[in-house]
Design an enzyme around this catalytic site. Structure first.
Site, PDB file in Angstrom:
ATOM      1  N   ASP A 276       0.868  -1.174   0.000  1.00  0.00           N
ATOM      2  CA  ASP A 276       0.000   0.000   0.000  1.00  0.00           C
ATOM      3  C   ASP A 276       0.910   1.231   0.000  1.00  0.00           C
ATOM      4  OD1 ASP A 276      -1.771   2.018   0.437  1.00  0.00           O
ATOM      5  OD2 ASP A 276      -2.522   1.268   2.350  1.00  0.00           O
ATOM      6  N   ASP A 535     -10.552  -3.529  -0.505  1.00  0.00           N
ATOM      7  CA  ASP A 535      -9.418  -2.608  -0.522  1.00  0.00           C
ATOM      8  C   ASP A 535      -8.429  -3.086   0.547  1.00  0.00           C
ATOM      9  OD1 ASP A 535      -7.870  -0.422  -1.070  1.00  0.00           O
ATOM     10  OD2 ASP A 535      -9.249   1.061  -0.234  1.00  0.00           O
ATOM     11  N   ASP A 610      -4.302   4.241  -5.431  1.00  0.00           N
ATOM     12  CA  ASP A 610      -4.483   5.635  -5.035  1.00  0.00           C
ATOM     13  C   ASP A 610      -3.606   6.559  -5.866  1.00  0.00           C
ATOM     14  OD1 ASP A 610      -6.208   4.551  -3.291  1.00  0.00           O
ATOM     15  OD2 ASP A 610      -4.875   4.635  -1.568  1.00  0.00           O
ATOM     16  N   HIS A 668     -13.373   8.413  -8.741  1.00  0.00           N
ATOM     17  CA  HIS A 668     -13.187   8.267  -7.299  1.00  0.00           C
ATOM     18  C   HIS A 668     -12.412   9.467  -6.792  1.00  0.00           C
ATOM     19  CE1 HIS A 668     -12.927   6.454  -3.462  1.00  0.00           C
ATOM     20  NE2 HIS A 668     -11.763   5.860  -3.566  1.00  0.00           N
TER      21      HIS A 668
END
Lengths: 935, 531
Positions: A276, A535, A610, A668
């Protein structure tokens, strides 16, 4: 969603702030390891080529019908390895190397390969003291095993296609006892760092003034404040591959980098370790959320693939070379021609497990896709609605907000299919629950959405709040299904809910239980139009090393080290199973995941994580999704508009225009950004965004058909140009334009303030039609296209037939029975082919009951005909053909429709300036046999 | 094959009263456009782009670029469909909503071929709307009356403010004159005060000089007696030599020559001649009755205390003279203007030798002068303060007047008021034309959600929205801001708050000040029906 902290979280999780805040808008590289900071990578990379200690023991060769085994010995430490060779159906060679007698079993990746791999017979063509030559079936392909040093060469005729260990970088760190706790049974390895590196190591020590110090990081290693206990010691493996004649390699996602992989000499290797990464940087080989250890090698003659089936942390080095520079076995000397042949050398390094490589020999790109699909399966066939537009935001605040956004789409006449809820919809980040204040009546909300024939996705992350009052947690704990830390207690880490447990999704029992939680009576407030988003399944652990789990955490008897890159796939798998099971196996699921591995295509959609509202992030969405498509994951998209930061209206519009032509089309935004629903940027921009989304909806029949094909055959939906034009070297590095299927070429505008784009139209002797103006352009040229804000340069290939539904409605479901318009784009030879696929759009009946329509559409000899491709299929549709546009046509005298033995005349119009013939309302049912004749 | 042969239909149109009228026209065409769709005559697209046979109207194929040939089907992407919605309000919907399975028209006419089960809800909706509108009309009516009052009040207040301003302006003029006059009075009174004080000071200085000389003489005599060890009435070389502190060449002892030098070249001196010698040695001389002083750098603690008390002076090296010098210096250092306000006697801390050393009080005459000057000063300052007050008041009124309180100043009553709304978590406070804030209900500090920015409503009525900007900054985000949406209501209340986008707040606020004239509302109420 993100690993970003909002204010409230920041206050709560002071612990993690320092990890991720940073204060700047770029990734904090210090949080993530370089090869040098990863002990095994550093050890392995220190090896020098050309000194392989491995020797094949030819007298141990055993050949059954389809399996060859052979022992290898490391002459430095006398450790024996077992080589297994398989010939798999479809021109695939599998090479497995494990320790002959490991101290304990080494991890072999389960659940990724589909079914049994059918094998084909192997036979020995010749054998002598130096090696063995095996036949690989047809096409004069041979596999040559050389004994000293050990190497494998795959040849076709006189050409070497691919060699293994040709640079001597095979290195297999065998399991051993720790010598400070127990006497070393094999004295030979005292001075060893990587197996086979003894000699160099000694040289190094000489340079160091003879310091007899054990290499760091063998039995323990520390990164920042985190210590990895490494109870099994060094276990890494490595193997090199040489690809003579290859200059272009692709794949090994996920990296925010160009399509064509770069050489890593003097830099960092490409890293595969699901992480992440907060505010990731572009154009570098850092690891991201997912990993597919598959590389494609391509030149104008051939495409091949290497699938390195290993779920541990993996690094890939790529260097370009010339073939003459590598040391070849004697018996190969005669076949090598010019030493100037370009060559790409690839080296894979993994931290644990075994060497298990599938060499896919192509030769065409489509063959490699089929070969890979035969190993790991194909893209799941999404429900039609999943190909529509998705509206997401972290977060839609409450039920009223959801309602208002839904109405906003209707007020502005913009279609959408899914509205999404991020983590704030839950009761305190307890997944499977709803915030009682903000979402007190989820079913009422879902019914409101259903009334519009739309759907919703709610997030369900794999970290589980440690809270005895939370049913999910207490049940997992009671069933003892959490991942354990090295001391045997439940592993706990910090994530959105605070202290969290991580279910052991590698355990089938855990997955089955998780799947059962999606049952309508278990997941309160859910109903059939609620779907799921996974997620943070890398897994993301805010206070863990590199924002993930300790490698010495335990999944049953395996270390997290062994299974890390698989964790996300298992979460996705279990969730997808849950959605299938809740409908009794009839409804197709839709589940989005951020982490993935080889095989994740079987479970749903993937997005690029992201990203940020920057032009470069828009640009990179193309190569990122292209790379995923090459390795089987077709349902890929990037957050439209960019997740972090706030896009300018121009960037947002351009992103919608690009996203409308990418497989998974979802907007998003981060919690801290201003609202950006499509109508918030003034009427002009609203109109531009509406137009982009509507273009998407008109093409849904084509997209749906592409995904059906991807599901059936494993061919990617979004394709680099070289896949369709493999001999055209001009296409090999293009990654600012792409194909959808083979028939639509898209060059989105991704430059700020662009006045024009230059698109390469491939195909010598082919033509392309601008889908907006119908203007015809020749292939094999760079075409400058002036653009305005409304431009999305898209071309249809001459020779193709693309079905559309031009009556765009509120959602894809509303368009179910609408008629089709066929766009027949004639080739210079005045022919065209296409297909039409129709089913109910949401069930497995296409599979289980053959309820589908699949027709071939052919234009030849001035006749357009529809023929059933699968006579045994049965499905009926209300949809009909309302219009046929024939691009590049000449004016006929008469047009007739032949159907059911009758002939009727069809009205038409001819537009001479663009040579467009329009057939007015021929009216045949979309599932019928018919022929339209131009006279 | 689906060719919806929905050509001409009979539409039953019911006016809410009863009488049904039947009008024939193609599906989806509003009555106002009926004349363009004449049966069996070629149809010309409403944009004039082409003419087509009438049987192509509503034949489920789009022939006209403007979509006008398919008012009753979904064939044209840009078409629109007219629902009559008898009993409620007629409306146009995009033709993409025809037969999409979703009931859009309350009269169900949009779903004639989709299988959707729609119920005619026009009557209910009409009733409901009527009720709502009636209620709104009532509110508007009362609100509008209140608004008139507000306008009247605003007018009054404005007049008040204006007259107050005028009054203040006059006041100000007077005050300015008064200030000037009092300044002259003050300066006039201060002149004799200053002279008298100086006189007094000078007398005191002279007095002090005499006292000092006397003291010195006494000390000299004392020293002579001390030095004259053999009491022969002479101070001799040897006698001086016992006082090492008198050393002149810094070798630590007083040699004969040095002593002779000190005595002026002779071996001994008598009382009279000692006067000259004393001048040379008195700075160094240490009385035999006192212990030898430590080196001057080593400050005894009490001295530093004293220093602190005395507001710091150059560090004195000799305890004997310290106090005296201090007083002198203090007096010398006081600038004239300070002198006015604080005579030294008041400020100097009490000391041992005070009585002897202190300046004698002013004489009565001087004191009278000082009192008079002080009074003039006080008067002057007071008048200045009054002037400042008036200035402030004027500024406030001018600021208030400068706000845009609406075309009739109907919003002026909100000025300097605050309105609160308590939610489950927070107390929100709106102080119109000032700021919006949020405070956690259960303790915690207040967050500024924005300070008054501007009216931000649509062009035709900007007074429907207020914008408050530049509130407390958000983490990695913008500064907080709030939009206040004003709606007509009898009460002035904050109805709701929300945060539609992070750090962008929305507040709904009712006030009579935005209520429209009821006639306008009523006419819009009756304006929908086609007949």
């Amino acid at each position: 969603m993100a690993a970003a902290f909002n204010e409230r979280m920041g206050l709560l999780l002071g612990l993690c702030i320092s990890l991720l805040l940073g204060g700047s808008w770029a990734v904090d590289r210090g949080n993530f390891k370089t090869c040098d900071q990863s002990a095994f990578c550093k050890r392995q990379r220190a090896l020098k080529p050309g000194q392989s200690p491995y020797r094949a023991l030819l007298d141990t060769l055993e050949l059954s019908d389809s399996r060859l085994t052979l022992q290898l010995i490391n002459d430095n430490n006398k450790v024996h390895l077992l080589l297994e060779l398989y010939r798999l159906q479809g021109n695939i060679t599998r090479v497995k190397i494990n320790e002959l007698k490991p101290l304990k079993p080494r991890y072999e990746v389960p659940d990724v390969l589909v079914g049994d791999q059918p094998t084909e017979p192997l036979s020995v063509l010749s054998q002598d003291d130096n090696g063995v030559v095996l036949s690989l079936g047809a096409e004069s392909q041979r596999l040559i095993v050389s004994a000293r040093p050990f190497r494998l060469d795959i040849m076709e005729g006189p050409e070497v296609l691919l060699s293994l260990n040709s640079r001597g970088l095979l290195a297999f760190e065998h399991l051993r006892l720790r010598k400070d706790t127990q006497a070393d049974p094999e004295g030979a390895e005292v001075k060893e760092n990587v197996d086979g590196a003894e000699q160099q190591d000694e040289e190094q020590k000489a340079e160091d003034g003879g310091k007899d110090k054990e290499e760091d990081g063998l039995w323990e290693e520390t990164f920042k404040t985190h210590t990895d206990s490494k109870p099994n010691g060094p276990t890494s493996i490595s193997l090199d591959f040489s690809l003579p004649g290859v200059e272009h390699v692709y794949g090994i996602p996920e990296h925010a980098d160009n399509l064509k992989l770069k050489t890593t000499d003097g830099g960092e290797p490409y890293r595969l370790y699901n992480l992440d990464v907060f505010q990731y940087e572009l154009y570098n080989p850092m690891a991201l959320y997912g990993a597919v250890p598959v590389m494609l090698a391509h030149n104008a003659q051939r495409t091949m693939g290497i699938f390195w089936l290993n779920a541990a942390e993996t690094w890939v080095d790529i260097s370009s070379n010339t073939a003459g520079k590598t040391v070849f076995g004697k018996m190969l000397d005669f076949v090598q021609g010019s030493s100037e042949t370009p060559q790409t050398d690839v080296r894979w390094i993994s931290e644990s497990g075994i060497i298990d490589v599938f060499i896919m020999l192509g030769p065409k790109p489509s063959d490699v896709f089929s070969q890979y699909a035969s190993l790991t399966g194909t893209q799941s066939f999404p429900p039609l609605a999943g190909l529509g537009y998705h509206q997401c935001r972290w977060n839609y605040n409450d039920q009223d907000d959801v309602k208002a956004v839904d109405q906003g789409f209707d007020q502005h006449d913009i279609p959408y299919d899914f509205i999404w809820l991020d983590i704030e919809h839950t009761d305190g980040k307890r997944y499977f629950t709803w915030d009682p204040e903000k979402f007190p009546q989820p079913k009422e909300m879902l019914h409101g959405i259903k009334d519009k024939r739309r759907k919703m996705v709610a997030i369900v992350d794999p970290h589980i709040k440690v809270d005895s009052g939370y049913k999910i947690h207490s049940e997992i704990r009671a069933r003892d299904l959490y991942v354990k830390n090295k001391d045997g207690g439940d592993y706990e880490g910090w994530c959105w809910p605070g202290n969290s447990g991580y279910p052991d999704f590698t355990n089938p029992e855990m997955r089955a239980w998780w799947a059962s939680m999606f049952a309508y009576d278990k997941y309160e407030g859910s109903m059939e139009n609620l779907y799921t988003w996974n997620d943070m399944n890398e897994p993301s652990v805010f206070n863990g090393p590199e924002v993930t789990m300790y490698k010495d955490a335990m999944h049953g008897k395996w270390e997290h080290r062994d299974v890390h890159n698989l964790y996300g796939l298992y979460v996705h798998m279990a969730t997808t199973d849950g959605l299938i099971q809740r409908s009794g196996g009839t409804e197709r699921p839709f589940v989005l995941t951020r982490a993935f591995f080889a095989g994740s295509q079987r479970y749903g959609a993937v997005w690029t994580g992201d990203n940020a509202a920057e032009w470069d992030h828009l640009k990179i969405s193309i190569p990122m999704c292209l790379s995923l498509g090459l390795v089987g994951i077709s349902l890929c998209g990037a957050d439209v508009g960019g997740f972090f930061k706030s896009p300018s209206a121009e960037l947002l519009v351009r992103w919608y225009q690009t996203g409308a032509y990418q497989p998974f089309f979802r907007a998003h935004a981060h919690l801290d950004t201003p609202r950006r629903e499509p109508w918030l940027f003034g009427p002009e921009n609203t109109a531009l965004i509406r137009d982009a989304i509507r273009q998407r909806y008109t093409l849904l029949p084509y997209w749906y058909q592409q995904f059906y094909q991807a599901h059936k055959t494993g061919q990617p939906v979004m394709r680099p140009l070289w896949v369709e034009y493999p001999k055209d070297t001009a296409t090999f590095t293009i990654d600012d334009e792409f194909l959808i299927g083979q028939d639509l070429l898209v060059h989105p505008v991704t430059e700020e303030g662009a006045r024009g784009v230059t698109a390469y139209l491939p195909g010598q002797g082919e033509v392309w039609y601008d889908v907006h103006t119908f203007q015809k352009h020749n292939g094999a040229q760079n075409l400058y296209i002036p653009v305005t804000m409304s431009s999305i340069p898209v071309f249809q290939r001459g020779g193709s037939i693309v079905p559309r539904k031009v009556r765009v409605r509120r959602s894809s479901d509303c368009m179910e029975n609408d008629p089709y318009t066929l766009y027949v784009a004639l080739s210079p030879q005045r022919v065209a082919v296409g297909e039409l696929y129709i089913d109910d759009g949401h069930t497995f009946n296409f599979q289980t009951k053959k309820e589908f329509i699949h027709r071939s559409l052919t234009f030849a000899n001035n006749a357009l005909a529809s023929r059933n491709l699968f006579p045994e299929s049965n499905f009926s549709t209300d949809s009909w053909i309302e219009k046929v546009l024939i691009l590049g046509a000449s004016k006929p005298n008469k047009v007739t429709l032949q159907m059911d033995g009758k002939e009727t005349s069809v009205e038409f119009e001819f537009e001479a300036s663009m040579s467009v013939l329009t057939l007015r309302k021929p009216g045949m049912n979309a599932g019928a046999d018919w022929t339209v004749v131009l006279q | 094959m689906m060719t919806c042969a929905a050509l001409l239909i009979v539409i039953g149109m019911a006016v809410s009263s009863a009488a049904a009228v039947e009008v024939q026209r193609p599906r989806g065409v509003p009555l106002s456009k009926r004349q363009f769709y004449e049966e069996n005559k070629p149809f010309t697209c409403l944009d004039g782009s082409r003419t087509i046979p009438f049987d192509r109207v509503n034949d489920d194929y789009c022939d006209c670029r403007d979509g006008s040939d398919e008012p009753g089907t979904a064939a044209c992407p840009n078409g629109s469909f007219h629902c009559t919605n008898a009993g409620f309000r007629p409306t146009f919907i995009p033709s993409s909503r025809i037969n999409d399975g979703i009931c859009d028209c309350c009269d169900t006419t949009d779903e004639y071929n989709s299988g959707a089960k729609c119920e005619n809800t026009c009557k209910e909706l009409g009733q409901k709307e009527h009720e709502v509108l009636q209620k709104m009309a009532e509110i508007t009516k009362e609100g509008f009356l209140l608004k008139q009052q507000l306008i009247q009040e605003a007018k009054n207040r404005q007049q008040e403010k204006q007259s107050k301003l005028t009054e203040l302006q006059n006041n100000k003029k007077e005050l300015e004159e008064k200030v000037e006059a009092l300044r002259t009075v003050k300066e006039t009174a201060e002149q004799p005060e200053k002279e008298a004080k100086e006189l007094h000071l000078k007398a005191w200085e002279e007095q002090k000089a005499i006292i000092r000389a006397e003291k010195d003489k006494a000390k000299m005599a004392e020293a002579f007696l001390e030095l004259d060890d053999d009491a022969d009435g002479f101070v001799a070389v040897a006698e001086l030599q016992t006082h090492a502190e008198l050393d002149t060449d810094a070798d630590g002892t007083v040699s004969e020559t040095e002593a002779q030098g000190l005595l002026g070249g002779v071996d001994h001196v008598d009382t009279a001649s000692f006067e000259k010698v004393w001048d040379n040695i008195k700075d160094k001389y240490v009385s035999e009755s006192q212990p030898v002083e430590p080196a001057p750098v080593d400050t005894p603690p009490e001295e530093s205390n004293k220093l602190a008390d005395n507001d710091s002076e150059q560090y004195p090296s000799d305890d004997d003279v310290q106090e005296e010098e201090e007083e002198d210096e203090e007096e010398d250092d006081y600038p004239e203007e300070d002198f006015d306000k604080a005579p030294p006697t008041v400020k100097t801390p009490p000391k041992k030798d005070e009585d002897e050393e202190a300046m004698p009080p002013y004489d009565d005459e001087t004191r009278v002068l000082i009192d008079a000057a002080q009074k003039a000063r006080d008067n002057f300052e007071e008048s200045e303060r009054a002037l400042r007050d008036v200035d402030d008041q004027m500024k406030n009124i001018e600021k208030e007047i400068s706000f845009d309180f609406g075309p009739d100043s109907e919003f002026s009553y909100l000025y300097s008021q605050c309105y609160e709304l308590t939610t489950s978590e927070y107390i929100y406070k709106l102080c119109p034309f000032n700021r919006v804030s949020q405070k956690p209900k259960y303790g915690g500090s207040e967050t500024n959600l924005g300070t008054w920015g501007t009216w931000a409503g649509p062009e035709d009525n900007k007074y429907l929205l207020m914008k408050y900007e530049h509130g407390t900054g958000c983490w990695q985000g913008p500064n907080r801001s709030t939009t206040v949406k004003l709606t007509c209501g009898k009460e002035t209340t904050v109805m709701s708050t929300s945060e539609p986008s992070r750090c962008e707040y929305l507040m709904e606020f009712t006030t009579p000040a935005v209520c429209q004239e009821p006639e306008a509302v009523i006419s819009s109420l009756h304006g929908h029906d086609e007949f």
